[in-house]
Design a protein around this motif. Structure first.
Motif, PDB file in Angstrom:
ATOM      1  N   SER A   1      -6.628  -1.354   7.219  1.00  0.00           N
ATOM      2  CA  SER A   1      -5.860  -2.579   6.940  1.00  0.00           C
ATOM      3  C   SER A   1      -6.722  -3.816   7.144  1.00  0.00           C
ATOM      4  CB  SER A   1      -4.628  -2.651   7.839  1.00  0.00           C
ATOM      5  OG  SER A   1      -3.764  -1.562   7.618  1.00  0.00           O
TER       6      SER A   1
ATOM      7  N   TYR B   1      -1.626  -2.042   1.235  1.00  0.00           N
ATOM      8  CA  TYR B   1      -0.806  -2.262   2.436  1.00  0.00           C
ATOM      9  C   TYR B   1       0.436  -1.383   2.427  1.00  0.00           C
ATOM     10  CZ  TYR B   1      -3.423  -6.430   3.907  1.00  0.00           C
ATOM     11  OH  TYR B   1      -4.396  -7.288   4.356  1.00  0.00           O
TER      12      TYR B   1
ATOM     13  N   ASN C   1      -9.068  -4.164   4.242  1.00  0.00           N
ATOM     14  CA  ASN C   1      -8.354  -4.669   3.067  1.00  0.00           C
ATOM     15  C   ASN C   1      -8.065  -6.162   3.207  1.00  0.00           C
ATOM     16  OD1 ASN C   1      -7.026  -4.066   0.492  1.00  0.00           O
ATOM     17  ND2 ASN C   1      -5.118  -4.509   1.571  1.00  0.00           N
ATOM     18  N   SER C   2      -7.753  -6.593   4.436  1.00  0.00           N
ATOM     19  CA  SER C   2      -7.513  -8.017   4.688  1.00  0.00           C
ATOM     20  C   SER C   2      -8.781  -8.829   4.454  1.00  0.00           C
ATOM     21  CB  SER C   2      -7.023  -8.215   6.126  1.00  0.00           C
ATOM     22  OG  SER C   2      -5.802  -7.543   6.352  1.00  0.00           O
TER      23      SER C   2
ATOM     24  N   THR D   1       1.242   1.307   5.204  1.00  0.00           N
ATOM     25  CA  THR D   1       2.495   1.186   5.958  1.00  0.00           C
ATOM     26  C   THR D   1       3.230   2.513   5.996  1.00  0.00           C
ATOM     27  OG1 THR D   1       2.724  -1.152   5.353  1.00  0.00           O
ATOM     28  CG2 THR D   1       4.717  -0.010   6.076  1.00  0.00           C
TER      29      THR D   1
END
Length: 320
Positions: free
Chosen positions: A179, A199, A182-183, A203
């Motif tokens: 995550s 995401y 990816n951010s 999740t």
């Protein structure tokens, strides 16, 4: 019926042409009558005509173990219970060590090695996210194998349960690392549907790990995990359907210096109001005219084809 319709439409141009130019007219009375008949037939079937086969298989979907399922039995004839318990403990211990090494190298490659271009960063991000998801799926399958029945109630299996829980936590750390990567990708190159989709998958992976942990902790059946994941997936899709992701993407990217006007105009949906304000602010008459024509065309659609987003734009425009 719908599936057959599309199959036939693909196989025959004449069949497809029969429906291509047809228009639906909304008749309130007809809609109400058909809805009542449909609900009545559905109620009669599911409440009074449920097939016996469904009743017979229903016990396999229970969240809790029955009395007989609590008795520990070996999974294989050539392996007794003690040996299977030991094999599970050895397997999870080895996998925890392997996963720790993988997390170390994974994070080093992600956050310390310099990536040369956006294309290579994109490929690496998606490849690593796929690896994380596959790793978690395999982890959950292994846990489902060992905790399918008696080991959930085996007093001698405490070490096995602890090792499995550690593995779940380590996989959660892996998801968080993906995550963060990816951010970082989004901060450098902006939002897209695919990056938001990453995401979503991560999740679901975290939710799966959470329910797997609960399954072990609360001594639930394997069906419990599938039942909960089904509802979690359904709920996530339902919640996401209420959010204007195109608007979020455009609102985020429009603040960037490298904002790509054409990309957001063509590839992103339901962002016309934001782009219209942007075009007016920057004096881009060509974009403004194109957007107004698009909005107007959607607002002229028939009742059943209307999209509320464009109706709200119409209301806002009338008020202003």
């Amino acid at each position: 019926m719908t599936i057959f319709f599309f199959i036939y439409a693909q196989g025959s141009n004449h069949f497809a042409n029969l429906f291509r130019d047809s228009e639906l007219e909304f008749q309130p009375l007809t809609f109400v009558v058909v809805a009542i008949i449909g609900f009545y037939i559905g109620f009669i079937f599911w409440n009074f005509g449920v097939e016996r086969f469904i009743f017979k298989q229903n016990h396999f979907l229970n969240n809790d173990f029955s009395g007989l399922m609590k008795i520990q039995k070996p999974s294989f004839s050539f392996l007794d219970v003690d040996s299977e318990r030991t094999s599970g403990l050895v397997s999870f211990s080895a996998l925890n060590i392997l996963l720790l090494i993988f997390i170390t190298t994974y994070n080093y490659e992600q956050f310390f090695e310099v990536t040369k271009s956006a294309d290579s960063l994109s490929a690496e991000t998606h490849e690593r996210v796929n690896d994380v998801i596959m790793s978690i799926i395999m982890a959950i399958l292994v846990i489902l194998f060992y905790f399918k029945k008696g080991f959930n109630f085996d007093d001698k299996a405490k070490s096995l349960k602890i090792s499995a829980k550690i593995w779940i936590v380590l996989n959660a750390v892996l998801v968080i690392s993906a995550s963060l990567k990816n951010s970082e990708y989004i901060v450098n190159y902006g939002l897209t549907y695919k990056r938001l989709g990453v995401y979503g998958f991560l999740t679901m992976a975290l939710i799966g790990l959470f329910f797997t942990f609960i399954k072990i902790q609360k001594k639930k059946t394997n069906s419990f995990l599938f039942n909960q994941m089904f509802w979690a997936c359904y709920g996530l899709i339902l919640v996401c359907s209420y959010i204007n992701w195109g608007g979020i993407i455009t609102s985020n990217n429009i603040k960037r210096k490298d904002f790509a006007e054409n990309y957001h105009l063509v590839s992103i949906n339901y962002n016309e109001q934001i782009l219209l304000d942007y075009a007016e602010k920057n004096g881009n008459s060509e974009m403004k005219n194109q957007l107004e024509e698009r909005i107007e065309s959607y607002q002229k659609e028939s009742f059943l084809s209307k999209i509320l987003y464009y109706e709200f734009i119409k209301i806002k425009k009338e008020k202003s």
